[in-house]
Design a protein around this motif. Sequence first.
Motif, PDB file in Angstrom:
ATOM      1  N   THR A  25       0.893  -1.252  -0.096  1.00 62.00           N
ATOM      2  CA  THR A  25       0.130  -0.085  -0.177  1.00 62.00           C
ATOM      3  C   THR A  25       0.829   1.053  -0.055  1.00 62.00           C
ATOM      4  N   GLU A  28       2.556   1.646   3.513  1.00 60.41           N
ATOM      5  CA  GLU A  28       3.795   0.479   3.510  1.00 60.41           C
ATOM      6  C   GLU A  28       4.981   0.753   2.563  1.00 60.41           C
ATOM      7  N   THR A  45       2.654  -0.577  -6.194  1.00 59.61           N
ATOM      8  CA  THR A  45       1.569   0.012  -5.236  1.00 59.61           C
ATOM      9  C   THR A  45       0.392   0.381  -6.467  1.00 59.61           C
ATOM     10  N   ASN A  46      -0.820   0.769  -5.918  1.00 62.38           N
ATOM     11  CA  ASN A  46      -2.018   1.036  -6.281  1.00 62.38           C
ATOM     12  C   ASN A  46      -2.525   2.327  -6.009  1.00 62.38           C
ATOM     13  N   GLN A  48      -1.490   5.608  -6.254  1.00 65.82           N
ATOM     14  CA  GLN A  48      -0.396   6.515  -5.579  1.00 65.82           C
ATOM     15  C   GLN A  48      -0.155   7.641  -6.480  1.00 65.82           C
TER      16      GLN A  48
END
Length: 173
Positions: A25, A28, A45-46, A48
């Motif tokens: 994430t 993270e 990531t997704n 962002q």
Amino acid sequence: MYSLLSQATQPTTSQGDNVEDLFLTGAEAEARLQPGIPLDGPIVTNGQQQFQCNIQKGQPIEQLFRRMGNLDRTVSVQNPSFSLEGASSVKMRLGDVQDILLSDRISEDPINALELRSPLPRSILPRFLNGEDCQLLGRVRDAVLDGDSGERCAVSIAEWNRWKDVEDWALLA
């Protein structure tokens, strides 16, 4: 190529000594990029990216070229089919590059525009890449331009712009 791809496997993503790829994430990823913490592999990531394309205004590639403005300007384009003996790139009009990238056909002669001036707003990095350990290029620039001075940078516009163009560019392939 088939021989190479037939041996490829998914990256190891579980924790341990052999992690090859980190699916995290944003929070993270930011925690992993704190000073002094080694990075064991690429981070995926997704959600962002701060800059968002507007789907109602067309494909992202259309929006990118629309922001560029004058498509009669030229850019150096590499092509894998070029002879290793000759030049590695040719000059092409931005409009021609756009036409190729927007065509619905699969090209047997792909192109790469490697050093394109980015028309996007500055500082479009994902949020997790704004930590102090992610500022290497800016620190190198400051050390080269400022030397031992802790004051604001006082160099020529040409010298400053040379570094600015290194920090903000686009790759189209």
